[in-house]
Write a protein that holds these residues in place. Sequence first.
Motif, PDB file in Angstrom:
ATOM      1  N   VAL A 150       1.019  -1.631  -0.239  1.00 30.49           N
ATOM      2  CA  VAL A 150       0.376   0.095   0.165  1.00 30.49           C
ATOM      3  C   VAL A 150       1.344   0.913   0.383  1.00 30.49           C
ATOM      4  O   VAL A 150       0.773   2.688  -0.586  1.00 30.49           O
ATOM      5  CB  VAL A 150      -1.115  -0.212   1.383  1.00 30.49           C
ATOM      6  N   LEU A 151       2.150   1.563   0.541  1.00 28.46           N
ATOM      7  CA  LEU A 151       2.634   2.424   0.711  1.00 28.46           C
ATOM      8  C   LEU A 151       3.634   2.617  -0.133  1.00 28.46           C
ATOM      9  O   LEU A 151       3.668   3.846  -1.102  1.00 28.46           O
ATOM     10  CB  LEU A 151       3.575   2.429   2.036  1.00 28.46           C
ATOM     11  N   LYS A 152       4.576   1.646  -1.340  1.00 30.32           N
ATOM     12  CA  LYS A 152       4.946   2.084  -2.097  1.00 30.32           C
ATOM     13  C   LYS A 152       3.877   2.032  -3.469  1.00 30.32           C
ATOM     14  O   LYS A 152       4.260   2.873  -4.400  1.00 30.32           O
ATOM     15  CB  LYS A 152       5.825   0.053  -2.408  1.00 30.32           C
ATOM     16  N   ILE A 154      11.694   2.700   2.950  1.00 30.55           N
ATOM     17  CA  ILE A 154      10.733   3.734   3.583  1.00 30.55           C
ATOM     18  C   ILE A 154       9.304   2.807   4.261  1.00 30.55           C
ATOM     19  O   ILE A 154       8.946   3.522   5.050  1.00 30.55           O
ATOM     20  CB  ILE A 154      10.373   5.566   3.277  1.00 30.55           C
ATOM     21  N   ALA A 155       9.608   2.648   3.063  1.00 35.70           N
ATOM     22  CA  ALA A 155       7.930   1.540   3.420  1.00 35.70           C
ATOM     23  C   ALA A 155       7.778   0.716   4.444  1.00 35.70           C
ATOM     24  O   ALA A 155       7.350   0.632   5.871  1.00 35.70           O
ATOM     25  CB  ALA A 155       7.220   1.146   1.844  1.00 35.70           C
ATOM     26  N   MET A 187      16.733  -8.782  -4.138  1.00 33.13           N
ATOM     27  CA  MET A 187      15.528  -9.500  -3.956  1.00 33.13           C
ATOM     28  C   MET A 187      13.608  -8.899  -4.133  1.00 33.13           C
ATOM     29  O   MET A 187      14.204  -7.312  -3.451  1.00 33.13           O
ATOM     30  CB  MET A 187      16.250  -9.885  -2.788  1.00 33.13           C
ATOM     31  N   HIS A 188      12.912  -9.068  -3.872  1.00 35.46           N
ATOM     32  CA  HIS A 188      11.878  -8.832  -4.116  1.00 35.46           C
ATOM     33  C   HIS A 188      11.728  -8.737  -2.698  1.00 35.46           C
ATOM     34  O   HIS A 188      11.730  -9.771  -1.715  1.00 35.46           O
ATOM     35  CB  HIS A 188      10.695 -10.037  -4.368  1.00 35.46           C
ATOM     36  N   TYR A 189      10.997  -7.812  -2.295  1.00 37.02           N
ATOM     37  CA  TYR A 189      10.734  -6.912  -0.538  1.00 37.02           C
ATOM     38  C   TYR A 189      10.250  -8.241   0.431  1.00 37.02           C
ATOM     39  O   TYR A 189      10.234  -7.852   1.172  1.00 37.02           O
ATOM     40  CB  TYR A 189      10.050  -6.161  -0.602  1.00 37.02           C
ATOM     41  N   SER A 190       9.256  -8.843  -0.081  1.00 37.65           N
ATOM     42  CA  SER A 190       8.830  -9.875   0.198  1.00 37.65           C
ATOM     43  C   SER A 190       9.463 -10.936   0.424  1.00 37.65           C
ATOM     44  O   SER A 190       8.961 -11.888   1.624  1.00 37.65           O
ATOM     45  CB  SER A 190       7.364 -10.840  -0.775  1.00 37.65           C
TER      46      SER A 190
END
Length: 131
Positions: A35-37, A46-47, A104-107
């Motif tokens: 949501v933040l991104k 930051i998110a 890497m992906h954030y997840s």
Amino acid sequence: MTIKNIVNWKTLFEVFRYGIVTLISYFFLIASIFVLKEYLHLGEKIAYAIALTINYIGVYIGYNKFVFKTSHNTGMLKRFIVVLILSWIANNIFFTLWLDVFSMHYSIAVILNTLVLGVFRFLAQKFYVRK
């Protein structure tokens, strides 16, 4: 602290409940970062920092009510804040490492943070925060 303090049925049930709280917090972090991104156009780092900070409020409540079944008190809150600050710093350092060095992906970065720092957080919560 002896091995009997660490490996017993009570601790095993706490680890199970800790895993449930951790899983819920993981989904909250991923959803919050998304949501933040995507909608507020914040960067991933930051998110993550914002979502992680908010997440710790829920984690504190979850640890007290569900995992360790303790009541809030000032001394415990102060110790929780010490662990929270150290954990927050480590989480953000590792998150940046996973993103910038390993692309890497954030997840996936959140999963790795959860796994890498999870044992430390559990032991800190059980044997320091709730001593």
